[in-house]
Design a protein around this motif. Structure first.
Motif, short mmCIF file in Angstrom:
data_model
loop_
_atom_site.label_atom_id
_atom_site.label_comp_id
_atom_site.label_asym_id
_atom_site.label_seq_id
_atom_site.Cartn_x
_atom_site.Cartn_y
_atom_site.Cartn_z
N ASP A 1 11.09 8.09 -10.14
CA ASP A 1 12.26 7.36 -10.49
C ASP A 1 11.71 5.80 -10.36
O ASP A 1 11.62 5.31 -11.60
N CYS A 2 11.39 5.35 -9.37
CA CYS A 2 10.68 4.07 -9.32
C CYS A 2 9.50 4.06 -8.58
O CYS A 2 9.01 4.67 -7.76
N PRO A 3 8.60 2.87 -8.75
CA PRO A 3 7.22 2.67 -8.27
C PRO A 3 7.37 2.68 -6.46
O PRO A 3 6.54 3.37 -5.95
N LEU A 4 8.53 2.27 -6.22
CA LEU A 4 8.74 2.16 -4.68
C LEU A 4 9.19 3.48 -4.09
O LEU A 4 8.47 3.81 -3.06
N THR A 5 9.92 4.31 -4.73
CA THR A 5 10.13 5.55 -4.20
C THR A 5 8.98 6.32 -4.44
O THR A 5 8.45 7.24 -3.56
N TYR A 6 7.92 6.34 -5.52
CA TYR A 6 6.73 6.99 -5.56
C TYR A 6 5.83 6.54 -4.62
O TYR A 6 5.40 7.64 -3.97
N ALA A 7 5.71 5.43 -3.99
CA ALA A 7 4.87 4.88 -2.89
C ALA A 7 5.20 5.72 -1.63
O ALA A 7 4.60 6.16 -1.07
N PHE A 8 6.59 5.65 -1.39
CA PHE A 8 7.26 6.28 -0.31
C PHE A 8 6.97 7.75 -0.21
O PHE A 8 6.59 8.35 0.73
N PRO B 1 10.49 -8.61 0.20
CA PRO B 1 8.99 -8.72 -0.48
C PRO B 1 7.99 -7.71 -0.03
O PRO B 1 7.37 -7.32 -0.81
N SER B 2 8.12 -7.23 1.19
CA SER B 2 7.34 -6.19 1.73
C SER B 2 7.30 -4.96 0.69
O SER B 2 6.38 -4.23 0.39
N ALA C 1 5.74 -1.64 -3.75
CA ALA C 1 6.29 -1.12 -5.04
C ALA C 1 5.14 -1.24 -6.22
O ALA C 1 4.77 -0.54 -7.18
N LYS C 2 4.36 -2.53 -6.02
CA LYS C 2 3.39 -2.89 -6.89
C LYS C 2 2.43 -1.87 -6.78
O LYS C 2 1.63 -1.45 -7.90
N TRP C 3 2.27 -1.59 -5.44
CA TRP C 3 0.94 -0.64 -5.29
C TRP C 3 1.27 0.53 -5.82
O TRP C 3 0.32 1.33 -6.40
N GLY C 4 2.62 1.02 -5.70
CA GLY C 4 3.07 2.35 -6.25
C GLY C 4 2.98 2.53 -7.70
O GLY C 4 2.55 3.44 -8.30
N LYS C 5 3.05 1.34 -8.16
CA LYS C 5 2.84 1.21 -9.78
C LYS C 5 1.54 1.47 -10.25
O LYS C 5 1.27 2.22 -11.33
N GLN C 6 0.54 0.75 -9.69
CA GLN C 6 -0.77 0.97 -10.05
C GLN C 6 -0.94 2.61 -9.98
O GLN C 6 -1.78 2.99 -10.68
N MET C 7 -0.68 3.18 -8.82
CA MET C 7 -1.06 4.71 -8.42
C MET C 7 -0.14 5.47 -9.55
O MET C 7 -0.83 6.49 -10.24
N GLN C 8 0.89 5.07 -10.08
CA GLN C 8 1.59 5.89 -11.36
C GLN C 8 0.53 5.82 -12.53
O GLN C 8 0.55 6.52 -13.11
N ASN C 9 0.20 4.48 -12.61
CA ASN C 9 -0.71 4.39 -13.92
C ASN C 9 -1.90 5.10 -13.98
O ASN C 9 -2.45 5.44 -14.73
N LYS C 10 -2.46 5.15 -12.77
CA LYS C 10 -3.69 5.67 -12.56
C LYS C 10 -3.47 7.24 -12.95
O LYS C 10 -4.28 8.01 -13.51
N ARG C 11 -2.32 7.88 -12.39
CA ARG C 11 -1.98 9.09 -12.70
C ARG C 11 -1.96 9.35 -14.06
O ARG C 11 -2.43 10.47 -14.75
#
Lengths: 118, 118
Positions: free
Chosen positions: A13-20, B96-97, B102-112
DNA sequence: CTGGATCCCATCGGATACTG
DNA sequence: CAGTATCCGATGGGATCCAG
């Protein structure tokens, strides 16, 4: 289970959900914490530090986190077996965000505790 | 249930765990997100934006988040009933946290997604 | 020492129907 | 409109025993 969640059961869905989804669960945070403090730990060292975790929970969590690219598993072909775990780059990059969240959590705890005082 | 979790069922182990207990669950993040974007929303507006959430899940999540001091519930004594929800200061300070994560999660998604290339 | 397999239970999320 | 009550299935966490 026939949707696009075939690969990793994570909803993109979204990067945040992904992270969680990656850091969620009962034991992943403690594991990350322990590995961050000690750089590298063997299986049983990890187990002793986390206290309360069972073999199943630990090995399962470690495997999942390895799949996500959070931890590295290094196995030495010795007798007795030795396996060392450590955080990946990605895993370390996660820590600052965690600290940020922890700081917020601390504020929340303090608010709770100071409800009764003028 | 006779331990020190009597008050809020949250284990106060560490601030990070505390934070995760507060924002964990399936719907809290989406709710925070929606409220952060819109400042104030009525119950049904919220429900429409989150898509897929049921009355029970929404009202339950909202109540819990209110208890934690994350959202404010403002009820107007009118007919038909009107109730508006918004984030508290604490709730906003959390964002903000979340962005960081979310930013971190996005990086992870891109790596995948870029595993098969290069 | 480092795990895997199996079975069990608590909790969470949810569908449906009803109320002020 | 803004919820609540009840009941239920899925899921995740865990104890215990087994294995390389």
């Amino acid at each position: 289970m026939n949707r696009e969640e075939t690969e990793s059961k994570v909803k993109n869905d979204c990067p945040l959900t992904y992270a969680f989804n990656i850091i969620g669960g009962k034991w992943r945070l403690p594991i990350i914490w322990a590995l961050w403090q000690n750089k590298t730990l063997r299986y049983n060292e990890l187990k002793r530090r986390i206290h309360g975790i069972t073999n199943m929970m630990l090995s399962q969590a470690l495997k999942e986190m390895e799949d996500y690219g959070l931890v590295v598993r290094k196995q030495y072909m010795e007798i007795p077996p030795r396996v060392e775990y450590s955080l990946t780059e990605a895993g370390m990059e996660l820590v600052p965000s965690l600290h940020s969240l922890a700081k917020w959590g601390k504020q929340m705890q303090n608010k709770r505790n100071s409800i009764g005082e003028a």
